[in-house]
Enzyme design. Structure first.
Site, PDB file in Angstrom:
ATOM      1  N   ILE A   9      54.039  11.584  -6.952  1.00 13.72           N
ATOM      2  CA  ILE A   9      54.037  10.734  -5.810  1.00 13.72           C
ATOM      3  C   ILE A   9      52.572  10.790  -5.030  1.00 13.72           C
ATOM      4  O   ILE A   9      52.286  12.074  -4.635  1.00 13.72           O
ATOM      5  CB  ILE A   9      55.068  10.607  -4.753  1.00 13.72           C
ATOM      6  CG1 ILE A   9      54.984   9.217  -3.914  1.00 13.72           C
ATOM      7  CG2 ILE A   9      55.315  11.745  -3.910  1.00 13.72           C
ATOM      8  CD1 ILE A   9      55.903   8.949  -2.977  1.00 13.72           C
ATOM      9  N   SER A  10      51.708   9.882  -5.255  1.00 16.12           N
ATOM     10  CA  SER A  10      50.340  10.101  -4.843  1.00 16.12           C
ATOM     11  C   SER A  10      50.287  10.277  -3.280  1.00 16.12           C
ATOM     12  O   SER A  10      51.241   9.909  -2.724  1.00 16.12           O
ATOM     13  CB  SER A  10      49.598   8.957  -5.104  1.00 16.12           C
ATOM     14  OG  SER A  10      49.365   8.766  -6.238  1.00 16.12           O
TER      15      SER A  10
END
Length: 213
Positions: free
Chosen positions: A63-64
């Site tokens: 997840i960025s």
């Protein structure tokens, strides 16, 4: 695990941090302040969900970090109601931010494990968008053209199919490169002409071509 006052407090701090880091778009900041990021990651990371860092998710993906999500969202420069294609649904967090910004969101994911987990999560949280399991390099030609396209994995090159699916005036925001990516913004000026902008270095997981492996 619901969305509690302590989560909202942490989100407010995160928004302030993003402002300090240079994010200016009010709609982006408002969306980051609303989306419950802790629900998009493994519960073991819940305590750290609102730190500005990436976390591992299923299928070897990440997840960025919130800054990257905010930066890419800001570079799209879209208005509510416009149509955006996200290549790489991943955890669903970026898609949720775009939904909160009022976009008509289309999202494609090539990892079946992620697709099967993320689609019901987004529905459960009340986000309305079109999701598809498939190869992001091909985009979604049947739903084109798009006002904006955002790619959430590092691409070795700019996929021509995605450029073709942009409206004139539309923007493609894509990290290009292998180990370290350059964030590129391509603006479609005419049917044949694109303006290219370079916005510095980022690190993403690689964009994979063949959805069957």
């Amino acid at each position: 695990m619901g969305d509690l006052a302590r989560h909202r407090g942490k989100r407010n701090k995160l928004v302030k941090l993003l402002i300090e880091k240079g994010i200016r778009d009010r709609e982006v900041l408002k969306a980051i302040g609303k989306v419950p990021r802790h629900l998009f990651i493994d519960s073991s990371f819940e305590e750290f969900a609102y730190q500005d860092q990436a976390f591992p998710i299923a299928a070897g993906q990440t997840i960025s970090q919130p800054y990257t999500v905010a930066f890419q969202s800001e570079k799209l420069a879209l208005s509510p109601g416009q149509k955006v294609l996200e290549v790489g649904t991943g955890s669903g967090y970026q898609a949720a931010v775009l939904c909160e910004m009022g976009m008509k969101v289309y999202s494609i994911e090539r990892q079946k494990e992620l697709f099967d987990a993320t689609r019901p999560l987004l529905q459960k949280l009340g986000y309305t968008l079109y999701t598809k399991y498939g190869d992001g390099y091909a985009g979604l030609p049947n739903h084109a053209p798009f006002d904006g396209i955002i790619v959430t994995a590092g691409a070795p090159e700019i996929p021509k199919a995605l450029l073709q699916q942009l409206k004139v005036g539309g923007r493609l925001v894509i990290p290009v490169g292998t180990n370290v990516q350059k964030m590129k913004v391509l603006i479609r000026k005419t049917e044949k002409d694109f303006e290219l902008q370079d916005h510095g270095d980022f690190r993403f997981v690689p964009m994979l071509h063949d959805k069957n492996h």
